[in-house]
Scaffold this motif. Sequence first.
Motif, short mmCIF file in Angstrom:
data_model
loop_
_atom_site.label_atom_id
_atom_site.label_comp_id
_atom_site.label_asym_id
_atom_site.label_seq_id
_atom_site.Cartn_x
_atom_site.Cartn_y
_atom_site.Cartn_z
N THR A 273 0.85 -1.19 0.00
CA THR A 273 0.00 0.00 0.00
C THR A 273 0.89 1.24 0.00
OG1 THR A 273 -0.07 0.06 2.41
CG2 THR A 273 -1.77 -1.23 1.28
N GLN A 274 0.28 2.34 -0.09
CA GLN A 274 0.96 3.63 0.05
C GLN A 274 -0.03 4.58 0.68
OE1 GLN A 274 1.98 4.36 -4.04
NE2 GLN A 274 0.02 5.31 -4.51
N ALA A 275 0.48 5.67 1.20
CA ALA A 275 -0.40 6.62 1.90
C ALA A 275 -1.52 7.05 0.95
CB ALA A 275 0.41 7.82 2.38
N GLY A 276 -2.75 6.96 1.45
CA GLY A 276 -3.91 7.36 0.66
C GLY A 276 -4.59 6.21 -0.05
N SER A 277 -3.91 5.05 -0.09
CA SER A 277 -4.57 3.90 -0.72
C SER A 277 -5.81 3.48 0.10
CB SER A 277 -3.60 2.71 -0.82
OG SER A 277 -2.50 3.02 -1.65
N VAL A 278 -6.84 3.09 -0.62
CA VAL A 278 -8.08 2.64 0.05
C VAL A 278 -8.06 1.12 0.16
CG1 VAL A 278 -10.59 2.55 -0.07
CG2 VAL A 278 -9.38 4.61 -0.83
N ILE A 279 -8.19 0.63 1.39
CA ILE A 279 -8.24 -0.81 1.65
C ILE A 279 -9.72 -1.20 1.87
CG2 ILE A 279 -7.48 -2.69 3.13
CD1 ILE A 279 -5.12 -0.88 3.96
N ARG A 280 -10.16 -2.21 1.09
CA ARG A 280 -11.56 -2.65 1.21
C ARG A 280 -11.63 -4.17 1.45
NH1 ARG A 280 -14.56 0.59 -3.78
NH2 ARG A 280 -14.56 2.66 -2.79
#
Length: 951
Positions: free
Chosen positions: A895-902
């Motif tokens: 991931t990276q900052a701002g990525s949305v995890i669903r």
Amino acid sequence: MGPILVAQTPLTDATTTSTAITLSSGTNGANVVDNAVNTYISLSSSGTCRIDLGSAKTIKGYALSNTTETGFNPSSWRIEASNSANSGYVTLDTRSGNSWEQQGSRKFFNLTNTTAYRYYRIVNTTSSQKMYLAEAELFEDFSISGSVFLDNNLNNKKEVTELPVVGTKVWLKSLSTAAPVATRTTGLTGAYQFSGSELDGLEIFTVTAKPSLNLQPRTEPMPQSGLSFPALAADGSYLFSNVLANQYSIGGVINFGFLPPTTTAAAAQLLEYPNLITNADNGTFGVSDTSDNAFLKNHPNTKYFSLTNSHPELYSNVTGYTTGTNYTYQSGNYGGSGFLWDEGKYLVTDFLGTVFLETAGPNLGLKGILNNMSYGWRVSTGATTGAWNDRFLAVNGSGQQDSSMNAVIFADTVSLAAGNTYSMGFFGKSANKWQQGASVAKPSVVKYFVKRLSTGDTAALGSITVEPTTSDATDSINFGWNKAFTDFIAQYNGDYGVYFLVTSSDIAGNDAYFDNFFLKKSSYKISGKIFNDANGLTNNLVDGTLISSLTNSPLYAYLLDPSDNHILAQSPVQADGSYVLFAPEYGSYNVAVSTKKQLNGSVFSGATADNWSFTGSNTGIGNLLGQLLNTLASKVGVTPLSILTDITEVNFGFQRLPMSYNRTKNISGAPVKGTNYSLSDLPLQGSDMEDNNGVQANWNNRAAVINTLPTNGFILKYNGNVVQVGDTVYNYNPALLSVTPGNNTPAGTLQTVFTYSAVDAAKQSSTAPATYTVNFTQPLPVELISFTATVNNECAVTLEWASAEEKNFRHFVVERSENGRDFTAIATVTATGSYSEYTYKDATAASGKSYYRLKLVDHDNSIAYSGVRTAVLSCNNTLQVFPTQTNDLVQVQGTQAGSVIRVMDMSGRVLMQETAKGATAQISLASLPAAQYLVGIIRDGHAEWVKVIKQ
């Protein structure tokens, strides 16, 4: 005397077949307690028979039975008792010089005893003479008792809700003497009792209950007949005799169930008017002896009934008739066949003439007095009052039609006035019992004719029927008398001869009883018309074209008895649609119409010709039950406003029903769920003789009813609204009717079918619905339950899908595209059957976004496509999720900052969502139930997914 309550069942034998018997000499002592008259013991002079009861009992009376052999009947004996087997005996009773009425018979004796003894013995005191003893019975309660009650439910038992018959006489009568032994009158509970001293010395005797007013015996048991209820006879008399059947198991409780028979008391108007057939008893047959004890004196079970003498007290000749009367009495002997054995014979009798006769002759035979056929004739009273001595006519109808065997059973001369309408008839009742079998449960046909005596011209000629019984219940004495009559118009003044005869084309089932013959001026007239009423009651009228038949079936108007639906009068409908009926008396009736020709006296049966239907009726003018009221009732009740008025315009309507026609529509391609398919190009069709001359045509702007909904889960709609079963579509417009495949339409469906019926102007529908069929050239393909595309840890795309029903289905083709427009097949997966799960791993997908779909191929090579799914591969910065099996935490890397995890379930529903703060993140699945889930990240507009199993 009033009712006497007893603690034990009367005449219950204290001995049993296992009671110990000791004889002073000889063997076979058990024969004296085996309840049989053809086995016996032999006691020499002074010989003894000791009976051991096992315990001390107070015996109040006893019975001895002689054998079927003659010569050694018990003549003199002594009854002794003791509580010691071999000593201490005291004498309780001594008899000498006893005589017997029959062989194999049973005789009762009273004991004056108040002491309980275990041992009782019989001592033969006949000098130098042995005696044969077939049976010995000992009774603790030596009496006969019972009750007389209203047996409303015909079960031969006194129920709590059934009322007692109070004040009726019950006689104890020996057949060997003229006077009764004793007489009782039932008290407030309907009970009676005869004491042991009154039973003393009785051998062949009866307990007889006198009818009370018009209440008649119906259900007392007849053990000598060996039959269960309903018994052959219901004669108010219970015969004690062993001759026909051993009665050892029958106790001393004799109950009599009474019922009120059918009478014509409610129709007393028949006797109020002039022109009744003139005889001494106003059309009835009078009564027999009415003295207080006449029932006992005349009852065949309570007297010596000679087989060679006539019995005028039972079968009196009818006298006092005017010209034309030819009543005769069947003279000669009773013989073994009955007074009415020969066909064409008749006599006048009363209630007692219809019961069974237990003759006191040499063999005490059980015979029917009227006719000794199996089961005999039906028990009955007269129709006038229902009393036991109310006489009536009994006829053995001939099996031939219009022959000399058909003796005229009633003839009279009456004076009639020209122009008057007269009603004539009688009250009739089938004489054949239902127990005789269905072969004789047939109507009795009575032919009538009226002729003008001066010229011989026929004024009336026809037949009336007497209905048969239809069940054991209808054999009951309180059912059966029905009024049957016809009507005619006298054309001239003068004297007319009136004749009735019983005729039949069948030798069985033509026997009947008759009473209350009458002929009188009719009371009032009912008239009306029959219409071909094309629009029914939609215009609030019974109108249209006047008709006299339905197609080629003539119509008949009938006057019915409203209480039992019997036909009282009839009229053929004339060419102008009119009919006229005449009521025999002022009262209420029903009027009905039928195409079935039926005899007066029979039970009405409505009938119409094929494809015709009743539309409505009108109560007419002058009807107390309602004037000019439209009704859907096929039977119209009528009562005149007054005794001087007639009823007119009692009209009936009929019309022909419409027809509906099958339709078949073909549609190219496969059905698509949710798509409306218009049926405008193939309209519903119908025809109606009244509405469009019977021409098959599109049913536009008319009405139709939907009988069944489309098959295979299709939805029927009209004007956008879902149609339900039974819905009527008014002002039908073909452009508004459509079918739609629903969510429940299965894969492989090629057809749907629904049914409809055309509705005509009278708002009646065809009775044979038509079928509307819609065919598709291709079947509905397989249905997918789910389809997903996910990126796994191996830098590949995993495709997973599940099918619903697979019908006629071949395989799946997996297709991929890089732009979402141009797809290329990358794999073929063979179908494995309905409700299967499939997986395909695409390891050749390029980095970036890929598009996937499934091509569904049926066996006939028809195809369909699934929806499109996408997956994004980024192998340089691959998403990693671990562990892939967990019960709580999972780590997400890449991931990276701002990525949305669903987190989604397998149907694509988002369950959790978080925003990553760096290259790794941690999420908890603890709140989710155990299942498979997709965990992924969304970045730069693309999504990557990994499947995780929550344990």
